[in-house]
Design a protein around this motif. Structure first.
Motif, PDB file in Angstrom:
ATOM      1  N   GLY A 159       0.806  -1.215   0.000  1.00 36.35           N
ATOM      2  CA  GLY A 159       0.000   0.000   0.000  1.00 36.35           C
ATOM      3  C   GLY A 159       0.834   1.257   0.000  1.00 36.35           C
ATOM      4  O   GLY A 159       0.347   2.340  -0.345  1.00 36.35           O
ATOM      5  N   GLU A 160       2.105   1.154   0.381  1.00 34.62           N
ATOM      6  CA  GLU A 160       2.982   2.328   0.415  1.00 34.62           C
ATOM      7  C   GLU A 160       3.642   2.511  -0.941  1.00 34.62           C
ATOM      8  O   GLU A 160       3.902   1.556  -1.668  1.00 34.62           O
ATOM      9  N   ASP A 161       3.928   3.761  -1.270  1.00 30.70           N
ATOM     10  CA  ASP A 161       4.628   4.040  -2.521  1.00 30.70           C
ATOM     11  C   ASP A 161       6.054   3.499  -2.426  1.00 30.70           C
ATOM     12  O   ASP A 161       6.799   3.837  -1.492  1.00 30.70           O
ATOM     13  N   TYR A 162       6.428   2.661  -3.383  1.00 31.82           N
ATOM     14  CA  TYR A 162       7.724   1.965  -3.320  1.00 31.82           C
ATOM     15  C   TYR A 162       8.887   2.944  -3.346  1.00 31.82           C
ATOM     16  O   TYR A 162       9.819   2.846  -2.526  1.00 31.82           O
ATOM     17  N   LEU A 163       8.857   3.884  -4.273  1.00 35.04           N
ATOM     18  CA  LEU A 163       9.989   4.809  -4.407  1.00 35.04           C
ATOM     19  C   LEU A 163      10.115   5.697  -3.175  1.00 35.04           C
ATOM     20  O   LEU A 163      11.224   6.038  -2.760  1.00 35.04           O
ATOM     21  N   THR A 164       8.959   6.059  -2.576  1.00 30.29           N
ATOM     22  CA  THR A 164       9.017   6.848  -1.341  1.00 30.29           C
ATOM     23  C   THR A 164       9.653   6.040  -0.217  1.00 30.29           C
ATOM     24  O   THR A 164      10.474   6.540   0.558  1.00 30.29           O
ATOM     25  N   ALA A 165       9.282   4.762  -0.147  1.00 29.58           N
ATOM     26  CA  ALA A 165       9.868   3.909   0.888  1.00 29.58           C
ATOM     27  C   ALA A 165      11.374   3.781   0.710  1.00 29.58           C
ATOM     28  O   ALA A 165      12.128   3.759   1.687  1.00 29.58           O
ATOM     29  N   MET A 166      11.831   3.706  -0.529  1.00 29.02           N
ATOM     30  CA  MET A 166      13.265   3.504  -0.781  1.00 29.02           C
ATOM     31  C   MET A 166      14.095   4.743  -0.499  1.00 29.02           C
ATOM     32  O   MET A 166      15.311   4.661  -0.419  1.00 29.02           O
ATOM     33  N   THR A 167      13.479   5.909  -0.343  1.00 33.06           N
ATOM     34  CA  THR A 167      14.269   7.086   0.038  1.00 33.06           C
ATOM     35  C   THR A 167      14.880   6.906   1.417  1.00 33.06           C
ATOM     36  O   THR A 167      15.862   7.558   1.753  1.00 33.06           O
ATOM     37  N   ARG A 168      14.306   6.012   2.220  1.00 28.97           N
ATOM     38  CA  ARG A 168      14.813   5.806   3.578  1.00 28.97           C
ATOM     39  C   ARG A 168      15.990   4.832   3.613  1.00 28.97           C
ATOM     40  O   ARG A 168      16.608   4.660   4.655  1.00 28.97           O
ATOM     41  N   GLY A 169      16.285   4.180   2.482  1.00 29.97           N
ATOM     42  CA  GLY A 169      17.386   3.223   2.488  1.00 29.97           C
ATOM     43  C   GLY A 169      18.496   3.540   1.514  1.00 29.97           C
ATOM     44  O   GLY A 169      19.543   2.909   1.552  1.00 29.97           O
ATOM     45  N   LEU A 170      18.258   4.525   0.638  1.00 29.54           N
ATOM     46  CA  LEU A 170      19.245   4.826  -0.402  1.00 29.54           C
ATOM     47  C   LEU A 170      19.745   6.257  -0.294  1.00 29.54           C
ATOM     48  O   LEU A 170      19.015   7.147   0.171  1.00 29.54           O
ATOM     49  N   GLY A 171      20.959   6.460  -0.808  1.00 26.88           N
ATOM     50  CA  GLY A 171      21.482   7.801  -0.937  1.00 26.88           C
ATOM     51  C   GLY A 171      20.839   8.504  -2.121  1.00 26.88           C
ATOM     52  O   GLY A 171      20.206   7.876  -2.975  1.00 26.88           O
ATOM     53  N   PRO A 172      20.997   9.825  -2.233  1.00 33.31           N
ATOM     54  CA  PRO A 172      20.325  10.594  -3.300  1.00 33.31           C
ATOM     55  C   PRO A 172      20.677  10.114  -4.709  1.00 33.31           C
ATOM     56  O   PRO A 172      19.797   9.999  -5.560  1.00 33.31           O
ATOM     57  N   ARG A 173      21.949   9.834  -4.956  1.00 30.31           N
ATOM     58  CA  ARG A 173      22.337   9.445  -6.310  1.00 30.31           C
ATOM     59  C   ARG A 173      21.747   8.097  -6.679  1.00 30.31           C
ATOM     60  O   ARG A 173      21.178   7.927  -7.771  1.00 30.31           O
ATOM     61  N   ALA A 174      21.868   7.109  -5.778  1.00 27.59           N
ATOM     62  CA  ALA A 174      21.329   5.782  -6.063  1.00 27.59           C
ATOM     63  C   ALA A 174      19.812   5.841  -6.199  1.00 27.59           C
ATOM     64  O   ALA A 174      19.223   5.164  -7.053  1.00 27.59           O
ATOM     65  N   HIS A 175      19.148   6.668  -5.378  1.00 28.72           N
ATOM     66  CA  HIS A 175      17.689   6.762  -5.466  1.00 28.72           C
ATOM     67  C   HIS A 175      17.255   7.391  -6.786  1.00 28.72           C
ATOM     68  O   HIS A 175      16.221   6.999  -7.370  1.00 28.72           O
ATOM     69  N   ALA A 176      18.013   8.359  -7.272  1.00 29.31           N
ATOM     70  CA  ALA A 176      17.684   8.971  -8.562  1.00 29.31           C
ATOM     71  C   ALA A 176      17.788   7.935  -9.680  1.00 29.31           C
ATOM     72  O   ALA A 176      16.938   7.892 -10.589  1.00 29.31           O
ATOM     73  N   GLU A 177      18.816   7.091  -9.631  1.00 32.88           N
ATOM     74  CA  GLU A 177      18.939   6.037 -10.636  1.00 32.88           C
ATOM     75  C   GLU A 177      17.780   5.050 -10.536  1.00 32.88           C
ATOM     76  O   GLU A 177      17.217   4.618 -11.549  1.00 32.88           O
ATOM     77  N   LEU A 178      17.413   4.693  -9.296  1.00 36.50           N
ATOM     78  CA  LEU A 178      16.313   3.756  -9.098  1.00 36.50           C
ATOM     79  C   LEU A 178      15.005   4.352  -9.621  1.00 36.50           C
ATOM     80  O   LEU A 178      14.221   3.664 -10.294  1.00 36.50           O
TER      81      LEU A 178
END
Length: 686
Positions: A156-175
């Motif tokens: 039910g949670e937005d996946y990309l929003t959840a991943m901001t809590r585990g990734l750095g900015p650069r890796a999250h942008a790629e994801l």
């Protein structure tokens, strides 16, 4: 209204139908008005629809439900609202949507079952980017690896929003870019994938994941797997470290040194820098005598001392064996030389292993990076050439690279290459007379090899034999020399000119353990008596491996071959060890002759007399080398030497010239000493 609507009175009879209801029910209003719904549609008897209708009448509360009407085999959405005059019913055909939802739900259940079977943390993301399903590994990974409050995301949670809590900015942008490219665009499952390697901070350190995202159906759903590859990453990092470092000392190895040197040379606006190659002196002897276990311990200690002595930012590497290299940044020639001399202080104090104390020294070659040097191999080669020069000049020295050393290195390479080719066919032998000091007669000759180079002319042995020693080519050269000289001596003897033949032998021959066989083959093929052959060895070469030398020399001595120690006085071997060998002759080096001249007062033969007296006591004959003046001759005669050789008595000469020269000496009485002192009577032998 687009929805079908009809009204029922309290007795369940149709009171009203709109046109949509007529079409949906397949009956005209005139046919149904006033008629009971149960009678008009018998399939409703006891159905969910009738039950819900009765409940609405009973409690006056509206109802909404899905109803499957079996005669039509279709699903309907039904809403019933209470009315003072009965109830109003709204319904619509939802069969297509219902079946689509059921199919989607079945697919979702199947995908969820597949996800649950996967060992890696995995989520199913819907077209809107929200997590539809997650397997148990996804939840456990959050509990075991990361703080539960921060990761992972939940259904039910937005996946990309959840991943901001585990990734750095650069890796999250790629994801984000990768996942959105899969969620949008295509209308069917096209198998597109996206992968990303990333790390997250875990309770015990970094955790590494390999993310693989794949679009799986036309709805736009995406399966994303997060595989924990921490162990593989650490194993890979360990392997990379091992590939770049020396197992014994932990220092960077040759490959890593070249990388670091290349980076330093390529750095923009680089300042001067240098490589210092450090080669331990005589370390092979330590390994051979004390064993490799102690040798390895000493190498680790050397590595530790060098690492403590270098400047901050510099690097110590081990090339292998007993060679180390220091990469010094930002230093010119004088600073590099000063560093080299400071590194020599590392060896002032002996090294210890257990109760064993071992003194060590090192020869250091210094190569400073010139502006035109941009290749790491080039600079390392310069340092190696400088180290070789330091080693050749007496060991425990520091030598700075100069272009002349590169020319010398090229010459060594040419010599090594040619010696493996046709150079052995270009070798010639010159012979220097060995004279008896009691009657001046010629007893024998020493064979001295020369190289008749096709471009450089006749080359002295010191220009190529050291290279032959390093490369092991000295063994085939000596084998050839034994055959050539014994054949020549046999020919002279048959012609009435018996001369004892002295041939120099390298310590390398002891290691190869072919000396005995090579000597026997040469004597057998030539027919020369064994006692007419003298093998000359330097005391340094004997000291390198005294046990092996003694074994082989003893066999040859029993066979009849004579043994002589050449250049006595230039090495540091033990006299007890030296005289334990089956020696028949001791050749006193010219350096002792010169020393005797410098230090003696009055009786200039006192030093030599002591040496000769020692040899005579042991039953060993003495040969004085380097006799160049009548005073030298007088000195060695007074000291009691048995034999002598030197330019005063005769220069090295080719075999054909030697035959004529000996005949001429014999015609003038045969006393070469008298002829030499008188001057002019000895034929020229150059």
């Amino acid at each position: 209204m687009p929805d079908a609507v009809y009204r029922l009175d309290p007795d369940g009879r149709f009171a009203y139908l709109n046109p949509a209801a007529e079409r949906m029910l397949g009956r005209r209003a005139e046919e149904l008005l006033g008629r009971s719904a149960r009678d008009a549609f018998p399939a409703l008897r006891g159905s969910l629809a009738e039950e819900q209708y009765q409940q609405v009448l009973g409690d006056g509360r509206p109802r909404e439900f899905h109803f499957f009407y079996e005669p039509l085999a279709r699903w309907f959405e039904v809403r019933i609202f209470p009315d003072p005059a009965g109830a109003a019913v709204l319904f619509r055909d939802i069969d297509g949507r219902r079946r689509s939802d059921e199919e989607r739900d079945a697919q979702l259940r199947g995908l969820s079952a597949v996800l649950e079977a996967l060992p890696s943390p995995t989520v199913l993301v819907g077209p809107d980017g929200r997590i539809l399903s997650a397997n148990g590994a996804w939840t456990r990974s959050g509990e075991d690896l990361l703080p539960a409050v921060s990761w992972p995301g939940r259904p039910g949670e937005d996946y990309l929003t959840a991943m901001t809590r585990g990734l750095g900015p650069r890796a999250h942008a790629e994801l984000t870019a990768g996942v959105r490219s899969l969620l949008g665009g295509a209308t069917s499952s096209d198998g597109r994938t996206f992968s990303l390697d990333y790390s997250a901070d875990g309770p015990t350190g970094p955790v590494f994941f390999h993310l693989q995202a794949t679009r799986v159906d036309r709805e736009g759903r995406v399966v994303i797997t997060h595989t924990d590859v921490t162990e593989q990453v650490r194993a890979r990092d360990d392997l990379v470290w091992k590939v770049r470092h020396d197992d014994l000392t932990g220092l960077p190895n040759r490959a890593r040194l070249l990388e670091l040197t290349g980076e330093a040379l390529a750095a923009p606006g680089r300042t001067a820098g240098a490589l210092l190659m450090i080669d331990l002196d005589g370390f092979k002897t330590i390994n051979d005598s004390l064993g490799h276990q102690i040798g390895d311990e000493l190498l680790r200690q050397v590595a530790g001392r060098l690492s403590e002595e270098i400047r901050p930012g510099d690097t110590v590497a081990r090339l292998g064996g007993d060679q180390f290299v220091v990469l010094a940044h930002g230093c010119d020639a004088s600073e590099a030389a000063a560093l080299a001399f400071r590194l020599q202080t590392v060896f002032v104090q002996p090294f210890t292993s257990g109760e064993i104390s071992v003194p060590l020294s090192a020869s250091i070659g210094v190569a400073v990076a010139r502006p035109d040097v941009v290749d790491a191999h080039h600079l390392l080669s310069d340092a190696d050439a400088a180290m070789f020069a330091a080693k050749s000049s007496g060991r425990d020295r520091v030598h700075l690279f100069s272009p002349s050393l590169r020319e010398a290195a090229r010459w060594r390479l040419e010599v090594a290459t040619r010696l493996r080719g046709d150079a052995i066919d270009q070798l010639v032998v010159h012979y220097q007379p060995v004279v008896r000091l009691d009657d001046g007669r010629i007893e024998g000759v020493e064979a001295l090899v020369r190289w008749q180079h096709p471009e450089r002319g006749l080359l002295a042995p010191d220009t190529f034999l050291s290279v032959a020693e390093e490369t092991g080519q000295i063994i085939p050269i000596t084998r050839w020399l034994l055959r050539e000289t014994t054949r020549r001596a046999a020919e002279w003897a048959a012609d009435g000119m018996p001369l004892r033949m002295s041939v120099n032998v390298s310590a390398r021959h002891f290691s190869a353990e072919t000396l005995v066989r090579d000597v026997r083959v040469a004597l057998q093929q030539s027919g020369l008596p064994a006692d007419q052959l003298v093998l000359e060895l330097t005391e340094t070469s004997v000291a390198e491996d005294p046990t092996r030398a003694e074994d082989q020399l003893s066999v040859l001595r029993r066979f009849g071959v004579r043994v002589a120690i050449d250049d006595f006085g230039t090495g540091w071997s033990s006299l007890a060890q030296l005289f334990s060998l089956p020696i028949g002759t001791l050749k006193i080096d010219r350096s002792l002759l010169a020393a005797a001249e410098r230090v003696s007062v009055g009786d200039t033969g006192a030093v030599l007399a002591a040496i000769v007296g020692l040899t005579r006591t042991l039953g060993i004959r003495s040969v004085a080398e380097g006799i160049e003046t009548p005073e030298h001759l007088r000195m060695v005669r007074a000291a009691g030497c048995d034999l002598a050789q030197g330019w005063l008595l005769g220069h090295p000469m080719p075999a054909d010239r030697l035959r004529e020269w000996v005949r001429e000496v014999q015609r003038q009485g045969g006393d070469l000493c008298t002829l030499a002192v008188s001057g002019g009577a000895v034929p020229a032998s150059r």
